[in-house]
Motif scaffolding. Structure first.
Motif, PDB file in Angstrom:
ATOM      1  N   ARG A  92     -15.510  -4.207  46.867  1.00 11.42           N
ATOM      2  CA  ARG A  92     -15.553  -5.089  45.549  1.00 11.42           C
ATOM      3  C   ARG A  92     -17.264  -5.236  45.342  1.00 11.42           C
ATOM      4  O   ARG A  92     -17.752  -5.102  44.166  1.00 11.42           O
ATOM      5  N   TRP A  93     -17.997  -5.624  46.352  1.00 11.87           N
ATOM      6  CA  TRP A  93     -19.454  -6.145  46.249  1.00 11.87           C
ATOM      7  C   TRP A  93     -20.041  -4.748  46.562  1.00 11.87           C
ATOM      8  O   TRP A  93     -19.681  -4.029  47.134  1.00 11.87           O
ATOM      9  N   SER A  94     -21.385  -4.970  46.144  1.00 12.19           N
ATOM     10  CA  SER A  94     -22.242  -3.899  46.100  1.00 12.19           C
ATOM     11  C   SER A  94     -22.706  -3.704  47.733  1.00 12.19           C
ATOM     12  O   SER A  94     -22.864  -2.633  48.284  1.00 12.19           O
ATOM     13  N   ASP A  95     -23.061  -4.832  48.184  1.00 12.02           N
ATOM     14  CA  ASP A  95     -23.139  -5.024  49.591  1.00 12.02           C
ATOM     15  C   ASP A  95     -23.237  -6.383  50.028  1.00 12.02           C
ATOM     16  O   ASP A  95     -23.204  -7.253  49.346  1.00 12.02           O
ATOM     17  N   LEU A  96     -23.190  -6.494  51.615  1.00 13.87           N
ATOM     18  CA  LEU A  96     -23.152  -7.769  52.025  1.00 13.87           C
ATOM     19  C   LEU A  96     -24.280  -8.239  52.595  1.00 13.87           C
ATOM     20  O   LEU A  96     -24.775  -7.474  53.564  1.00 13.87           O
ATOM     21  N   ARG A  97     -25.051  -9.261  52.138  1.00 16.49           N
ATOM     22  CA  ARG A  97     -26.312  -9.714  52.667  1.00 16.49           C
ATOM     23  C   ARG A  97     -26.307 -11.140  53.459  1.00 16.49           C
ATOM     24  O   ARG A  97     -25.908 -12.147  52.935  1.00 16.49           O
ATOM     25  N   LEU A 139     -30.248  -9.463  62.273  1.00 15.65           N
ATOM     26  CA  LEU A 139     -30.421  -9.828  60.940  1.00 15.65           C
ATOM     27  C   LEU A 139     -31.345 -10.961  60.556  1.00 15.65           C
ATOM     28  O   LEU A 139     -31.940 -11.467  61.335  1.00 15.65           O
ATOM     29  N   PRO A 140     -31.659 -10.903  59.220  1.00 16.66           N
ATOM     30  CA  PRO A 140     -32.739 -12.200  58.884  1.00 16.66           C
ATOM     31  C   PRO A 140     -32.153 -13.433  59.415  1.00 16.66           C
ATOM     32  O   PRO A 140     -30.762 -13.766  59.637  1.00 16.66           O
ATOM     33  N   HIS A 141     -32.994 -14.515  60.014  1.00 18.93           N
ATOM     34  CA  HIS A 141     -32.646 -15.509  60.847  1.00 18.93           C
ATOM     35  C   HIS A 141     -33.701 -16.658  60.622  1.00 18.93           C
ATOM     36  O   HIS A 141     -34.744 -16.439  60.347  1.00 18.93           O
ATOM     37  N   VAL A 142     -32.972 -17.829  60.424  1.00 23.32           N
ATOM     38  CA  VAL A 142     -33.320 -18.974  60.135  1.00 23.32           C
ATOM     39  C   VAL A 142     -33.025 -19.978  61.086  1.00 23.32           C
ATOM     40  O   VAL A 142     -31.922 -20.314  61.225  1.00 23.32           O
ATOM     41  N   ASN A 143     -33.934 -20.542  61.735  1.00 20.55           N
ATOM     42  CA  ASN A 143     -33.629 -21.499  62.964  1.00 20.55           C
ATOM     43  C   ASN A 143     -34.058 -22.846  62.365  1.00 20.55           C
ATOM     44  O   ASN A 143     -35.074 -23.246  61.502  1.00 20.55           O
ATOM     45  N   ILE A 181     -33.456 -20.039  53.345  1.00 25.20           N
ATOM     46  CA  ILE A 181     -32.331 -19.138  53.322  1.00 25.20           C
ATOM     47  C   ILE A 181     -32.331 -18.321  52.317  1.00 25.20           C
ATOM     48  O   ILE A 181     -31.737 -16.901  52.477  1.00 25.20           O
ATOM     49  N   ASP A 182     -32.410 -18.719  51.168  1.00 22.23           N
ATOM     50  CA  ASP A 182     -32.193 -17.830  49.831  1.00 22.23           C
ATOM     51  C   ASP A 182     -32.969 -16.951  49.901  1.00 22.23           C
ATOM     52  O   ASP A 182     -32.865 -15.649  49.392  1.00 22.23           O
ATOM     53  N   ARG A 183     -34.365 -16.892  50.366  1.00 23.02           N
ATOM     54  CA  ARG A 183     -35.453 -16.135  50.212  1.00 23.02           C
ATOM     55  C   ARG A 183     -35.170 -14.963  51.249  1.00 23.02           C
ATOM     56  O   ARG A 183     -35.523 -13.868  51.061  1.00 23.02           O
ATOM     57  N   ALA A 184     -34.500 -15.327  52.392  1.00 21.02           N
ATOM     58  CA  ALA A 184     -34.263 -14.284  53.729  1.00 21.02           C
ATOM     59  C   ALA A 184     -33.126 -13.583  53.241  1.00 21.02           C
ATOM     60  O   ALA A 184     -33.345 -12.122  53.390  1.00 21.02           O
ATOM     61  N   SER A 185     -32.256 -14.108  52.397  1.00 25.60           N
ATOM     62  CA  SER A 185     -31.390 -13.089  51.818  1.00 25.60           C
ATOM     63  C   SER A 185     -31.473 -12.312  50.778  1.00 25.60           C
ATOM     64  O   SER A 185     -30.987 -11.338  50.346  1.00 25.60           O
ATOM     65  N   GLY A 186     -32.627 -12.831  50.093  1.00 25.32           N
ATOM     66  CA  GLY A 186     -32.776 -12.340  48.668  1.00 25.32           C
ATOM     67  C   GLY A 186     -32.054 -12.640  47.506  1.00 25.32           C
ATOM     68  O   GLY A 186     -32.394 -12.330  46.448  1.00 25.32           O
TER      69      GLY A 186
END
Length: 370
Positions: A172-177, A211-215, A326-331
């Motif tokens: 259903r979704w275009s891609d999973l980020r 994957l993009p990573h936030v500690n 987090i939102d910047r890392a995922s786009g």
């Protein structure tokens, strides 16, 4: 060519050792997202949560509907660690269940995937605002299990993540980020050797998932309380030394009494989070443990491999800051419009925390601007 109207599915994978604050972080982020009006879903992928245990949030998807760790322990005579590994292998074998549940979340039918146990909540939780059953959401927070093996070298967990992030035009979704949000207890910073160990585990998690990573250093409020207590002790010790004429260079002692790092650095969390040179935290020494910690710190510092944000569940502003990263890392910030709501809420919280300006006294006059 993808059908029109397809949107990405954004996912936070909240990992970390047991007791680090993952579940509390998920609940805190959910409250912030409700405050800015962002539709989202919560997923519990920790089968180790007891069947009668109540989570601080109401999951839209609950793995306990598929498999429960305590049942596996009884059936196969396994310990808690072996049972948890079995549960994640079982999840991989039944990946269609998780993919279908995410599809229903995306389509706006996800509330049916929460288990009956998870919906047995307190009146306070029932009073909290929740996503409507028929409201679709393309933002998901996943509360992962706390066993370190699952993050650093277990195959099933990595296969689940890679399968879901793999592009499939039939979905259903275009891609999973996805973004891995790795939670570390801020109390590890009270011992530089423990901080180095936590940094290595964070690095191994990043390498395993790819994957993009936030500690995030969680429980910063508890750390601040310890810092303030330590300051009082240092001031008292300094006064006593000054009276006795034995004032010396201040040094902090670790659990075994070893001088590890100057105490003015030891309890300042921002220094650990922002430092580009972790080597500064570990004093030189000849023992093997110190040499190993210094070698690790030098490696991390030379290549800038691990950085941390700080957060507290009791401080919405800190959660907002982490959420922005987090939102910047995922786009997500470049696609969705409610990022403006997040920034406005963060500004409002910051202004509410700022101390009020002191008014001028009756007999004084304001000086002209320079």
């Amino acid at each position: 060519m993808e059908p029109s109207g397809k949107r990405p599915l954004f996912v936070q994978l909240v990992t970390g050792p047991p007791g680090s604050g993952k579940t509390t972080f998920c609940a805190a982020v959910s409250r912030v997202l409700l405050g800015i009006g962002r539709a989202h879903a919560l997923v519990n992928l920790d089968p180790g949560v007891g069947s009668t245990e109540v989570l601080p949030y109401q999951p839209d998807i609950d793995i306990r509907e598929l498999v429960v760790c305590e049942n596996v322990m009884k059936r196969f005579q396994l310990g808690p660690n072996g049972a948890l590994l079995y549960c994640m292998d079982y999840l991989w074998e039944n990946i269609d269940w998780l993919e279908g549940a995410l599809r229903d979340i995306y389509d706006g039918q996800g509330s049916d995937h929460g288990s009956d146990t998870a919906r047995s909540t307190t009146p306070e939780m029932d009073a909290q605002p929740r996503r409507e059953k028929d409201a679709s959401a393309n933002y998901v927070i996943v509360d992962m299990p706390g066993q370190v093996e699952l993050f650093v070298h277990h195959n099933a967990t990595r296969k689940v993540i890679h399968y879901l992030t793999m592009h499939d035009p039939k979905r259903r979704w275009s891609d999973l980020r996805a973004v891995v949000v790795n939670i570390v207890d801020a109390q590890t910073c009270t011992d530089p050797h423990k901080f180095m160990s936590a940094s290595v585990i964070s690095l191994m998690t990043m390498m395993n998932f790819g994957l993009p990573h936030v500690n995030v250093l969680m429980k910063s409020d508890l750390f601040q309380a310890e810092y303030e207590r330590r300051l009082v002790e240092l001031e008292s010790e300094t006064e006593m030394c000054a009276r006795d004429g034995t004032l010396r260079d201040d040094a902090a002692s670790g659990p075994e009494g070893d001088n590890l790092v100057p105490s003015q650095l030891l309890y300042q969390l921002d220094i650990y989070a922002d430092s580009e040179d972790p080597l500064m935290f570990i004093a030189e020494g000849d023992d093997p443990g110190t040499k190993l910690s210094r070698a690790i710190a030098e490696l991390l510092g030379d290549y800038g491999l691990v950085r941390f944000e700080t957060a507290s569940a009791r401080d919405p502003y800190s959660i907002l800051q982490v959420l922005e990263h987090i939102d910047r890392a995922s786009g997500y910030c470049y696609i969705e419009q409610d990022m403006q709501n997040l920034l406005e809420m963060r500004q409002a919280v910051q202004q509410a925390k700022a101390p009020p300006k002191r008014p001028h006294s009756a007999g004084s006059s304001a000086s002209p601007a320079d």
